[in-house]
Design an enzyme around this catalytic site. Sequence first.
Site, PDB file in Angstrom:
ATOM      1  N   GLY A   1     -16.798 -14.004 -21.683  1.00  0.00           N
ATOM      2  CA  GLY A   1     -16.848 -12.910 -20.717  1.00  0.00           C
ATOM      3  C   GLY A   1     -15.575 -12.812 -19.901  1.00  0.00           C
ATOM      4  N   ALA A   2     -14.435 -13.004 -20.564  1.00  0.00           N
ATOM      5  CA  ALA A   2     -13.159 -13.127 -19.850  1.00  0.00           C
ATOM      6  C   ALA A   2     -12.395 -11.818 -19.733  1.00  0.00           C
ATOM      7  CB  ALA A   2     -12.283 -14.165 -20.546  1.00  0.00           C
ATOM      8  N   SER A   3     -13.003 -10.700 -20.092  1.00  0.00           N
ATOM      9  CA  SER A   3     -12.260  -9.440 -20.100  1.00  0.00           C
ATOM     10  C   SER A   3     -12.109  -8.819 -18.720  1.00  0.00           C
ATOM     11  CB  SER A   3     -12.929  -8.429 -21.047  1.00  0.00           C
ATOM     12  OG  SER A   3     -14.239  -8.109 -20.592  1.00  0.00           O
ATOM     13  N   ARG A   4     -12.921  -9.261 -17.750  1.00  0.00           N
ATOM     14  CA  ARG A   4     -12.839  -8.664 -16.410  1.00  0.00           C
ATOM     15  C   ARG A   4     -13.554  -9.568 -15.410  1.00  0.00           C
ATOM     16  NH1 ARG A   4     -17.170  -3.602 -16.881  1.00  0.00           N
ATOM     17  NH2 ARG A   4     -18.941  -4.829 -17.649  1.00  0.00           N
TER      18      ARG A   4
ATOM     19  N   ASN B   1     -19.242 -18.153 -18.988  1.00  0.00           N
ATOM     20  CA  ASN B   1     -19.232 -17.180 -17.898  1.00  0.00           C
ATOM     21  C   ASN B   1     -19.948 -15.878 -18.239  1.00  0.00           C
ATOM     22  OD1 ASN B   1     -17.986 -15.694 -15.454  1.00  0.00           O
ATOM     23  ND2 ASN B   1     -17.175 -14.563 -17.205  1.00  0.00           N
TER      24      ASN B   1
ATOM     25  N   SER C   1     -26.269 -18.395 -10.918  1.00  0.00           N
ATOM     26  CA  SER C   1     -26.326 -17.338  -9.907  1.00  0.00           C
ATOM     27  C   SER C   1     -27.259 -17.773  -8.789  1.00  0.00           C
ATOM     28  CB  SER C   1     -26.846 -16.032 -10.510  1.00  0.00           C
ATOM     29  OG  SER C   1     -27.076 -15.060  -9.501  1.00  0.00           O
TER      30      SER C   1
ATOM     31  N   TYR D   1     -33.364 -11.674 -14.766  1.00  0.00           N
ATOM     32  CA  TYR D   1     -32.026 -12.228 -14.609  1.00  0.00           C
ATOM     33  C   TYR D   1     -32.080 -13.587 -13.904  1.00  0.00           C
ATOM     34  CZ  TYR D   1     -27.219 -12.712 -12.905  1.00  0.00           C
ATOM     35  OH  TYR D   1     -25.969 -13.190 -12.615  1.00  0.00           O
TER      36      TYR D   1
ATOM     37  N   LYS E   1     -31.015 -17.406 -15.203  1.00  0.00           N
ATOM     38  CA  LYS E   1     -30.056 -18.250 -14.488  1.00  0.00           C
ATOM     39  C   LYS E   1     -30.714 -19.551 -14.015  1.00  0.00           C
ATOM     40  CE  LYS E   1     -26.391 -15.767 -14.973  1.00  0.00           C
ATOM     41  NZ  LYS E   1     -25.246 -16.255 -15.766  1.00  0.00           N
TER      42      LYS E   1
ATOM     43  N   ILE F   1     -20.038 -11.445  -5.177  1.00  0.00           N
ATOM     44  CA  ILE F   1     -18.605 -11.585  -5.438  1.00  0.00           C
ATOM     45  C   ILE F   1     -18.012 -10.196  -5.694  1.00  0.00           C
ATOM     46  CG2 ILE F   1     -16.868 -12.623  -6.937  1.00  0.00           C
ATOM     47  CD1 ILE F   1     -18.441 -14.678  -5.302  1.00  0.00           C
TER      48      ILE F   1
END
Length: 240
Positions: free
Chosen positions: A10-13, A76, A128, A140, A144, A173
Amino acid sequence: MSKPITLITGASRGIGLALAKDMAARGHHVIGLSRSAPKEGFPGDYVTGDLSDAADTARALAEIAKTYQVDNLVNNAGLITVERLEQASLPAFEQMIAVNMRALLQCSQAVLPAMKAKRRGRIVNIGSRAALGKEGRGIYGGTKAAVVGFTRSWALELARDGITVNCVAPGPIETELFRDANPPGSPQAEALIATVPVGRIGQPSEVAAACAYFMSDGAGFVTGQVLNVCGGLTVGQVVM
Protein backbone atom coordinates in the site's frame (compact mmCIF):
# COMPACT_ATOMS: atom_id res chain seq x y z
CA MET A 1 27.50 -3.33 3.81
CA SER A 2 24.42 -3.77 1.61
CA LYS A 3 21.30 -1.77 2.21
CA PRO A 4 18.50 -3.41 4.21
CA ILE A 5 15.61 -4.34 1.93
CA THR A 6 12.21 -3.12 3.10
CA LEU A 7 8.94 -4.18 1.50
CA ILE A 8 5.97 -1.86 2.06
CA THR A 9 2.46 -2.73 0.92
CA GLY A 10 0.00 0.00 0.00
CA ALA A 11 2.92 2.31 -0.71
CA SER A 12 1.40 4.38 -3.52
CA ARG A 13 0.06 7.15 -1.26
CA GLY A 14 -0.69 8.28 2.27
CA ILE A 15 1.07 6.55 5.15
CA GLY A 16 2.67 3.97 2.85
CA LEU A 17 4.30 6.57 0.62
CA ALA A 18 5.45 8.60 3.63
CA LEU A 19 6.98 5.44 5.08
CA ALA A 20 8.73 4.62 1.81
CA LYS A 21 10.32 8.07 1.71
CA ASP A 22 11.31 7.83 5.37
CA MET A 23 12.95 4.43 5.04
CA ALA A 24 14.76 5.41 1.83
CA ALA A 25 16.14 8.45 3.66
CA ARG A 26 17.38 6.07 6.38
CA GLY A 27 19.37 4.11 3.80
CA HIS A 28 16.95 1.28 3.03
CA HIS A 29 16.32 -0.22 -0.39
CA VAL A 30 12.55 0.17 -0.58
CA ILE A 31 10.16 -2.00 -2.55
CA GLY A 32 6.55 -0.87 -2.89
CA LEU A 33 3.64 -3.20 -3.55
CA SER A 34 0.09 -2.12 -4.31
CA ARG A 35 -2.55 -2.23 -7.02
CA SER A 36 -1.39 0.96 -8.75
CA ALA A 37 1.96 2.74 -8.97
CA PRO A 38 2.41 6.09 -7.20
CA LYS A 39 1.51 9.24 -9.12
CA GLU A 40 4.67 10.93 -7.88
CA GLY A 41 8.24 9.67 -7.89
CA PHE A 42 8.78 6.62 -5.72
CA PRO A 43 12.07 6.29 -3.79
CA GLY A 44 12.77 2.70 -4.73
CA ASP A 45 11.44 -0.18 -6.81
CA TYR A 46 7.77 -0.88 -7.34
CA VAL A 47 5.74 -3.98 -8.09
CA THR A 48 2.03 -3.78 -8.87
CA GLY A 49 -0.33 -6.39 -7.53
CA ASP A 50 -3.98 -6.49 -6.52
CA LEU A 51 -3.92 -7.40 -2.83
CA SER A 52 -7.66 -8.03 -2.88
CA ASP A 53 -6.97 -11.00 -5.20
CA ALA A 54 -5.13 -13.95 -3.63
CA ALA A 55 -3.72 -15.23 -6.91
CA ASP A 56 -2.39 -11.85 -8.02
CA THR A 57 -0.94 -11.25 -4.57
CA ALA A 58 0.91 -14.57 -4.82
CA ARG A 59 2.20 -13.66 -8.29
CA ALA A 60 3.54 -10.29 -7.12
CA LEU A 61 5.19 -11.79 -4.05
CA ALA A 62 6.83 -14.52 -6.15
CA GLU A 63 8.19 -11.82 -8.48
CA ILE A 64 9.68 -9.98 -5.50
CA ALA A 65 11.16 -13.15 -4.00
CA LYS A 66 13.02 -13.92 -7.25
CA THR A 67 15.06 -10.73 -6.91
CA TYR A 68 15.10 -9.72 -3.25
CA GLN A 69 15.69 -11.19 0.17
CA VAL A 70 13.46 -8.97 2.28
CA ASP A 71 14.79 -7.84 5.66
CA ASN A 72 11.77 -5.78 6.77
CA LEU A 73 8.09 -5.98 5.90
CA VAL A 74 5.46 -3.35 6.63
CA ASN A 75 1.93 -4.64 6.09
CA ASN A 76 0.44 -1.21 5.50
CA ALA A 77 -2.18 -1.84 2.80
CA GLY A 78 -5.70 -1.55 4.14
CA LEU A 79 -9.27 -1.07 3.00
CA ILE A 80 -12.06 0.65 4.90
CA THR A 81 -15.77 0.91 4.20
CA VAL A 82 -17.80 2.83 6.77
CA GLU A 83 -21.05 0.95 7.40
CA ARG A 84 -23.17 0.60 10.49
CA LEU A 85 -24.39 -2.89 11.38
CA GLU A 86 -27.77 -2.48 9.68
CA GLN A 87 -26.14 -1.52 6.38
CA ALA A 88 -23.10 -3.80 6.51
CA SER A 89 -22.77 -5.76 3.27
CA LEU A 90 -21.15 -9.11 2.62
CA PRO A 91 -19.16 -7.80 -0.39
CA ALA A 92 -17.61 -5.07 1.79
CA PHE A 93 -16.93 -7.64 4.51
CA GLU A 94 -15.21 -9.99 2.08
CA GLN A 95 -13.08 -7.20 0.54
CA MET A 96 -11.87 -5.96 3.93
CA ILE A 97 -11.09 -9.49 5.06
CA ALA A 98 -9.13 -10.04 1.84
CA VAL A 99 -6.99 -6.89 2.01
CA ASN A 100 -6.72 -6.33 5.76
CA MET A 101 -6.18 -9.95 6.80
CA ARG A 102 -5.59 -12.45 4.00
CA ALA A 103 -3.06 -10.31 2.11
CA LEU A 104 -1.25 -9.59 5.38
CA LEU A 105 -0.96 -13.35 5.96
CA GLN A 106 0.34 -13.99 2.44
CA CYS A 107 2.92 -11.21 2.57
CA SER A 108 4.21 -12.31 5.96
CA GLN A 109 4.55 -15.92 4.84
CA ALA A 110 6.39 -14.86 1.69
CA VAL A 111 9.21 -13.07 3.52
CA LEU A 112 9.84 -15.75 6.16
CA PRO A 113 12.31 -17.95 4.23
CA ALA A 114 14.77 -15.09 3.71
CA MET A 115 14.35 -13.79 7.24
CA LYS A 116 14.83 -17.20 8.78
CA ALA A 117 17.92 -17.82 6.66
CA LYS A 118 19.43 -14.57 7.97
CA ARG A 119 18.06 -15.17 11.49
CA ARG A 120 16.97 -11.55 11.52
CA GLY A 121 13.75 -9.94 10.35
CA ARG A 122 11.23 -7.27 11.18
CA ILE A 123 7.51 -7.43 10.46
CA VAL A 124 5.43 -4.35 11.25
CA ASN A 125 1.66 -4.61 10.88
CA ILE A 126 -0.42 -1.46 10.56
CA GLY A 127 -3.47 -1.68 12.79
CA SER A 128 -5.89 1.05 13.80
CA ARG A 129 -7.33 2.70 16.87
CA ALA A 130 -10.67 1.56 15.42
CA ALA A 131 -9.87 -1.93 16.77
CA LEU A 132 -10.98 -0.54 20.15
CA GLY A 133 -14.38 0.37 18.74
CA LYS A 134 -15.79 3.16 16.58
CA GLU A 135 -19.24 3.67 15.10
CA GLY A 136 -19.51 2.53 11.51
CA ARG A 137 -16.26 0.59 11.72
CA GLY A 138 -17.54 -2.78 12.91
CA ILE A 139 -16.04 -4.80 10.07
CA TYR A 140 -12.97 -2.62 9.65
CA GLY A 141 -12.30 -2.53 13.39
CA GLY A 142 -12.80 -6.28 13.53
CA THR A 143 -10.14 -6.85 10.88
CA LYS A 144 -7.75 -4.53 12.70
CA ALA A 145 -8.39 -6.34 15.98
CA ALA A 146 -7.42 -9.50 14.10
CA VAL A 147 -4.17 -7.78 13.08
CA VAL A 148 -3.35 -7.41 16.78
CA GLY A 149 -4.03 -11.12 17.25
CA PHE A 150 -1.78 -11.98 14.31
CA THR A 151 0.95 -9.76 15.72
CA ARG A 152 0.98 -11.31 19.17
CA SER A 153 0.82 -14.92 18.00
CA TRP A 154 3.42 -14.52 15.25
CA ALA A 155 5.74 -12.72 17.65
CA LEU A 156 5.76 -15.81 19.84
CA GLU A 157 6.17 -18.19 16.91
CA LEU A 158 9.08 -16.32 15.34
CA ALA A 159 11.01 -14.95 18.32
CA ARG A 160 13.61 -17.75 18.35
CA ASP A 161 14.27 -17.14 14.64
CA GLY A 162 15.41 -13.58 15.31
CA ILE A 163 12.24 -12.14 13.77
CA THR A 164 10.20 -9.54 15.61
CA VAL A 165 6.55 -8.77 14.88
CA ASN A 166 4.96 -5.55 16.10
CA CYS A 167 1.95 -3.39 15.32
CA VAL A 168 1.57 0.36 14.83
CA ALA A 169 -2.04 1.49 15.30
CA PRO A 170 -2.73 5.00 13.98
CA GLY A 171 -5.53 7.27 15.05
CA PRO A 172 -6.68 10.11 12.74
CA ILE A 173 -3.87 10.85 10.27
CA GLU A 174 -3.83 13.62 7.68
CA THR A 175 -3.76 11.58 4.49
CA GLU A 176 -5.43 12.46 1.20
CA LEU A 177 -8.37 10.22 2.04
CA PHE A 178 -8.75 11.80 5.48
CA ARG A 179 -8.84 15.31 4.04
CA ASP A 180 -11.32 14.31 1.34
CA ALA A 181 -13.72 13.22 4.08
CA ASN A 182 -12.73 15.96 6.56
CA PRO A 183 -11.83 19.19 4.73
CA PRO A 184 -9.71 21.62 6.78
CA GLY A 185 -11.94 23.90 8.82
CA SER A 186 -15.06 21.82 8.25
CA PRO A 187 -17.37 21.13 11.22
CA GLN A 188 -16.55 17.41 11.18
CA ALA A 189 -12.80 18.09 11.11
CA GLU A 190 -13.01 20.57 13.97
CA ALA A 191 -15.21 18.22 16.00
CA LEU A 192 -12.68 15.42 15.56
CA ILE A 193 -9.73 17.62 16.50
CA ALA A 194 -11.58 18.59 19.67
CA THR A 195 -11.55 14.95 20.79
CA VAL A 196 -7.77 14.51 20.32
CA PRO A 197 -5.84 15.30 23.52
CA VAL A 198 -2.89 16.85 21.67
CA GLY A 199 -5.31 19.08 19.76
CA ARG A 200 -4.42 18.21 16.17
CA ILE A 201 -4.49 15.51 13.52
CA GLY A 202 -1.45 13.27 13.15
CA GLN A 203 0.93 13.32 10.18
CA PRO A 204 1.92 10.31 8.03
CA SER A 205 5.56 11.02 8.89
CA GLU A 206 4.77 10.38 12.58
CA VAL A 207 3.43 6.91 11.77
CA ALA A 208 6.51 6.31 9.62
CA ALA A 209 8.78 7.23 12.54
CA ALA A 210 7.07 4.68 14.78
CA CYS A 211 7.47 1.97 12.14
CA ALA A 212 11.12 2.89 11.67
CA TYR A 213 11.78 2.26 15.36
CA PHE A 214 10.30 -1.23 15.20
CA MET A 215 12.48 -1.99 12.16
CA SER A 216 15.67 -0.74 13.79
CA ASP A 217 18.40 -2.92 15.28
CA GLY A 218 17.71 -1.22 18.60
CA ALA A 219 14.23 -2.77 18.70
CA GLY A 220 15.45 -6.36 18.68
CA PHE A 221 14.18 -6.96 22.24
CA VAL A 222 10.71 -5.60 21.44
CA THR A 223 8.15 -7.95 19.91
CA GLY A 224 4.42 -8.59 20.03
CA GLN A 225 3.68 -4.97 20.94
CA VAL A 226 1.02 -2.49 19.78
CA LEU A 227 2.00 1.17 19.58
CA ASN A 228 -0.93 3.56 19.23
CA VAL A 229 0.02 6.68 17.28
CA CYS A 230 -3.15 8.54 18.10
CA GLY A 231 -2.44 11.82 19.87
CA GLY A 232 -3.65 10.35 23.14
CA LEU A 233 -7.05 9.14 21.92
CA THR A 234 -6.55 5.66 23.35
CA VAL A 235 -5.60 6.89 26.82
CA GLY A 236 -8.17 5.59 29.26
CA GLN A 237 -9.54 3.02 26.84
CA VAL A 238 -9.98 -0.41 28.39
CA VAL A 239 -8.08 -3.07 26.44
CA MET A 240 -9.01 -6.61 27.40
